[in-house]
Design an enzyme around this catalytic site. Structure first.
Site, PDB file in Angstrom:
ATOM      1  CG  HIS A  56      -2.180   0.827   1.013  1.00 18.10           C
ATOM      2  ND1 HIS A  56      -2.174   2.203   1.026  1.00 18.10           N
ATOM      3  CD2 HIS A  56      -3.463   0.463   0.777  1.00 18.10           C
ATOM      4  CE1 HIS A  56      -3.395   2.647   0.833  1.00 18.10           C
ATOM      5  NE2 HIS A  56      -4.200   1.615   0.669  1.00 18.10           N
ATOM      6  CG  ASP A  59      -4.268   4.235  -5.339  1.00 14.37           C
ATOM      7  OD1 ASP A  59      -4.737   3.324  -6.053  1.00 14.37           O
ATOM      8  OD2 ASP A  59      -4.108   5.399  -5.760  1.00 14.37           O
TER       9      ASP A  59
END
Length: 206
Positions: free
Chosen positions: A180, A184
């Protein structure tokens, strides 16, 4: 390390495999669902290059070449040889490459070069798998897709009259693990959605 899961109806892909698997077998190759998934992943990576990346100390790099690590079993345990430029190979090329590295892994002939240079990985639990699982990202890559067990389930499909009806189809869960810090949720979900779309449409030249 974040995970998102998709349910994939493999009815069309399974029918396509059934039509062609004997022809492949006569040529000494195995037309597996792993090959279809690898082809779908390669195409989705080309369309979503953020997933085809590697983390560096203070930045990251997106690769032009798509080199997919494919988990295979060996006498010494699981190894992940690399199918290089997978997006250029098509189904036949992927099948041949996976058969080659799997055979060499089983015979203990896999090399360091075979295991290096992946930009993304696919993990397959095999015939004795489980419903689904979460794979650890093969760092410094930013993503790995783990296939789940393929099981026949009752699903709702649209009939000829456009009304819902029940059918029994082979279904698989796919779990995408991603970094992450680099990827995204929108990019990850778009990538996984595209892999599922290719598989459910059986959009392959076999």
């Amino acid at each position: 390390h974040v995970v998102t899961v998709a349910e994939c109806d493999l009815w069309a892909a399974s029918k396509l495999r059934d039509v062609h698997k004997d022809r492949y077998k006569k040529e000494g190759m195995s037309l597996t669902m792993l090959a279809f998934v690898t082809v779908a992943v390669a195409r989705a990576l080309r369309e979503n290059p953020t997933m085809n990346a590697r983390v560096l100390d203070d930045s990251y790099v997106v690769f032009k070449d798509i080199n997919i690590g494919v988990a295979v079993d060996s006498p010494d345990g699981l190894v992940v040889p690399v199918v290089r430029r997978a997006d250029e190979l098509g189904v036949r090329g992927i099948v041949r490459s996976i058969d080659d590295v799997a055979t060499r892994a089983r015979n203990g002939k896999i090399t360091i070069d075979d295991l290096s240079g992946s930009t993304f990985s696919v993990s397959n639990p095999g015939l004795k798998g489980n419903l689904f699982g979460v794979a650890v990202i093969n760092q410094p890559n930013v993503g790995i897709l783990r296939m789940g067990e393929i099981k026949k389930r009752v699903v709702v499909v649209e009939g000829p009259d456009k009304e819902d009806q029940m059918a029994i189809h082979p279904v698989m869960y796919m779990a995408l693990s991603y970094d992450h810090r680099i990827v995204d949720g929108v990019a990850a979900n778009t990538f996984l959605w595209r892999v599922r779309e290719i598989l459910e449409k059986a959009d392959f030249e076999v």
